[in-house]
Write an enzyme that holds these catalytic residues in place. Structure first.
Site, PDB file in Angstrom:
ATOM      1  N   SER A   1       0.519  -1.496   0.156  1.00 43.83           N
ATOM      2  CA  SER A   1       0.241  -0.186  -0.094  1.00 43.83           C
ATOM      3  C   SER A   1       1.210   1.101   0.025  1.00 43.83           C
ATOM      4  CB  SER A   1      -1.041   0.140   1.069  1.00 43.83           C
ATOM      5  OG  SER A   1      -1.815   1.140   1.312  1.00 43.83           O
TER       6      SER A   1
ATOM      7  N   ASP B   1      -8.581  -4.612  -6.593  1.00 42.59           N
ATOM      8  CA  ASP B   1      -7.660  -3.827  -5.938  1.00 42.59           C
ATOM      9  C   ASP B   1      -8.644  -2.213  -6.181  1.00 42.59           C
ATOM     10  OD1 ASP B   1      -7.159  -1.700  -3.990  1.00 42.59           O
ATOM     11  OD2 ASP B   1      -5.002  -2.624  -4.100  1.00 42.59           O
TER      12      ASP B   1
ATOM     13  N   HIS C   1      -6.687  -5.950  -1.841  1.00 44.86           N
ATOM     14  CA  HIS C   1      -5.579  -5.114  -1.089  1.00 44.86           C
ATOM     15  C   HIS C   1      -5.150  -5.717  -0.713  1.00 44.86           C
ATOM     16  CE1 HIS C   1      -3.638  -1.199  -1.025  1.00 44.86           C
ATOM     17  NE2 HIS C   1      -3.610  -1.197   0.719  1.00 44.86           N
TER      18      HIS C   1
END
Length: 722
Positions: free
Chosen positions: A579, A665, A697
């Site tokens: 991330s 995602d 994600h």
């Protein structure tokens, strides 16, 4: 390894996994064989604790959720559910009866798991539930069709897969928003059921992670406090302004939803509330919705109005107060979560954790309706605290561990989930004292003892590192099992996500420090600028400055390790992260000046201009980037953000990189990872892409999880263990 599965009614019943290791080091297979505790609840008399356990099968590529029971002292632990169906959401109806969710319906059973009875008949529509204290009514969470953003396709085109989209928030996290949850109240005596948000286009609880914790019953079973963000489309996508509402169940015919009281905004009732980002100046000029809220002058009619996230209400035992988690600013999803108390008698709000310069992550009321216990991160650990209606905060634990949740067990004790870098989640009983020294903590469960007893543990150290601006940064140093200080070890710089997420004593089934160390790596995990637990100033230095001091902090941590830890091999360094951590890796790839020999980026942002309009929660980009990329009068910080986007420095990439991404995602789209991989290969750089068409994600499926771990370590071993 024993699969721990059996056939039942042509379905596979996944049971507890057993594994016999060849050695004493953690492996991906051992990690995925572990059982996982989730929800738990103590009986009203505090004599028993029921809890949920998840078993995972790599062979079957799925999990199985079952229910367990034990005495409050941890004795007589037994599994209550034994067939192939998932049974979840454990909740006590009384001291002898447990309610739970099975195949989309609410069921109940006795303490021994017998005398089962289905309580609802909704054709499997129930997704969550919460019984009223009197046991006569319950809230049922169910999805309703939502065609305001995505049009329903014509009936004569039943096989059409296209979607006609009319506004933003047409997809969230990992799915298209074609339905939303609403809370229904069911009366078990009359069989009557009604939607308390009937006709409203707003979700409750809120996507993507909200659940039944966003609603609460009053002790007298007459009122419901619930969380709602009264916005859709563009307004929803640029605002975090959610509120706590008070709904009078028995007066609904006279006091319908339009007159439900808003506890966050004085004088407001339920309905579409003005979005701060779409507000107006005093001269009537509309504010630019792409400008961040913190840089705009907004006339606030009521200065005490809560305009940030307000979530998770809980009534005090005496029914006088409602407490909830409250953020101050709109559009800032990582603002400090304060504990807000609303006095229903006086109609006043107070904040009782103001002296705690970090966020409250979970809390519960004590029986006296005066004291509250909560957990929050400080100096890289998630520990237990208490406060009271006067806001007098005291710390009650100081372990190198993280409490994940907490609730009352009985009149004096708490039951909590706790974990650490070397221990997955278990349940504990806490007897809180008035100080850290007085507080007693006892472990109740050891659900993975059979596996953990076979494993050698890494050593954990704390190290304070001097940053380039003269501050001190706490860094975790995780050393391999059987560590030999005379040896040189390949070393990983761990880059945290968020960007404002704690680098605490977390346990992960993917980014797991124990398995990294067990594979022979030293891990350096800095609490760089932007993480919570070191005060609000430290936390907020990252917003609008993604490539500034936080990147210097990363390099300070790894440079300190090279210079001062003789076992760190400066010629075998890697940088890894997911991330924002993946973004960090992409940025460092163009700025590391030869420090690293390989990189791994999972679900990272690569091109910030593209991500600004690709992500579904636009408030995030508005706040973090400071402005839209197309605004010619954008702030200096916004210009700096876009000018330093990682994709602008690919010409300086010179190091092998593994890019990982999930195609579901929608927070950071898979095109970001694909673009980074494609750019590396077009530059002639050694690169690999691990793409998951069916993951978001995160990586949630067992076989994908094993593939992730194997690919991750194969890449590291290739470049760092030569």
């Amino acid at each position: 390894m024993s699969c721990g599965t059996q056939k039942e009614n042509d379905k596979v019943n996944i049971e507890k996994q057993t594994i016999q290791l060849d050695g004493d080091l953690m492996t991906p297979e051992a990690l995925w064989a572990m059982s996982r505790i989730s929800g738990y609840q103590a009986s009203p008399d505090g004599e028993h604790i029921a809890f949920q356990m998840g078993y995972y099968s790599v062979a079957e590529n799925k999990s199985h959720q079952v229910l367990w029971m034990m005495n409050a002292d941890g004795s007589e632990q037994k599994q209550l559910t034994n067939d192939a169906e998932n049974e979840t959401d454990v909740q006590w109806l009384d001291n002898e009866t447990i309610a739970f969710l099975r195949e989309g319906e609410v069921w109940k059973m006795g303490l021994n798991g017998k005398n089962r009875k289905q309580m609802t008949k909704t054709d499997g529509q129930v997704e969550g539930f919460l019984f009223a204290p009197d046991g006569k009514k319950a809230i049922l969470l169910k999805s309703i069709d939502f065609n305001e953003i995505i049009q329903k396709n014509p009936e004569d085109l039943p096989k059409a897969t296209g979607r006609v989209v009319n506004d933003l928030m047409y997809r969230h996290w990992d799915h298209y928003v074609e339905s939303i949850q609403h809370p229904f109240v069911i009366d078990f005596e009359t069989g009557e059921e009604f939607d308390i948000l009937d006709g409203e286009p707003f979700e409750c609880p809120m996507e993507p992670f909200g659940g039944i914790e966003q609603l609460a019953w009053s002790p007298d079973s007459k009122s419901i406090a619930f969380t709602c963000r009264c916005k859709t489309g563009l307004e929803y996508s640029i605002s975090t302004d959610s509120d706590i509402f008070l709904y009078e169940v028995e007066a609904r015919d006279l006091n319908n939803i339009e007159h439900t009281k808003n506890l966050c905004k004085e004088g407001r009732e339920f309905g579409i509330l003005p979005c701060a980002a779409m507000a107006y100046h005093g001269d009537g000029k509309q504010l630019n919705p792409t400008k961040t809220l913190k840089d705009q002058e907004i006339n606030v009619k009521h200065k005490d109005e809560n305009v940030g996230y307000d979530t998770n209400p809980k009534f005090s035992p005496d029914g006088r107060y409602v407490a909830w988690l409250s953020m101050e600013r709109d559009g800032y999803e990582s603002d400090r979560q304060r504990l807000c108390i609303y006095d229903l008698k006086e109609g006043t709000k107070t904040y009782v954790t103001e002296s705690f310069d970090s966020s409250v992550d979970d809390f519960c009321w004590a029986p006296d309706s005066y004291t509250l216990y909560y957990i929050g991160v400080w100096h890289a650990t998630e520990n237990l605290y208490k406060t009271n209606l006067k806001g007098e905060v005291k710390q009650l634990s100081n372990d190198w561990a993280d409490f994940g949740s907490v609730q009352m067990l009985n009149e004096k004790e708490l039951v909590a989930e706790r974990h650490s870098i070397t221990e997955p989640a278990d349940l504990y009983v806490v007897n809180p004292g008035d100080t850290i020294a007085d507080t007693q903590i006892k472990q109740l469960t050891e659900v993975n003892k059979d596996i953990l007893d076979q494993l050698a543990k890494p050593s954990i150290e704390q190290r304070w590192v001097k940053t380039t601006d003269g501050k001190e940064m706490l860094t975790w140093v995780i050393l391999p099992p059987h560590f030999d200080a005379a040896k040189k070890y390949p070393t990983l710089l761990f880059c945290e996500g968020g960007p404002q997420s704690a680098v605490s004593q977390f346990w992960s089934y993917r980014w797991n420090f124990m398995i990294m160390a067990s594979q022979g790596y030293v891990v350096i995990a800095p609490n760089r600028r932007g993480v919570p637990g070191f005060g609000q100033e430290w936390l907020e230095e990252i917003s609008g400055d993604w490539t500034g001091q936080c990147m210097k902090d990363y390099l300070s941590a790894i440079d300190d390790a090279v210079e001062n830890l003789p076992y760190v091999d400066k010629d075998r360094l890697g940088a890894v992260g997911a991330s924002f951590g993946g973004f960090s890796v992409y940025y460092l790839a163009g700025h590391h000046e030869g420090r690293f020999k390989c990189f791994i980026a999972h679900d990272g942002a690569f091109n910030l201009e593209a991500m600004y309009t690709e992500t579904e929660e636009n408030w995030f980009s508005n706040w973090e980037y400071d402005d839209a990329y197309w605004n010619k009068d954008q702030t200096a910080r916004a210009r700096k953000t876009y000018e330093n986007s990682p994709h602008r420095f690919v010409d300086k990439w010179d190091t092998p990189i593994l890019c990982i991404h999930g195609e579901k995602d929608y927070r950071i789209n898979a095109t970001q990872g694909m673009s980074a991989f494609n750019a590396a290969r077009m530059r002639g750089i050694e690169a690999q892409l691990l793409i998951f068409p069916d993951e978001n994600h995160w990586v949630l499926k067992p076989q994908n999880g094993i593939l992730w771990q194997r690919t991750y370590f194969a890449w590291l071993d290739k470049w760092l263990k030569k």
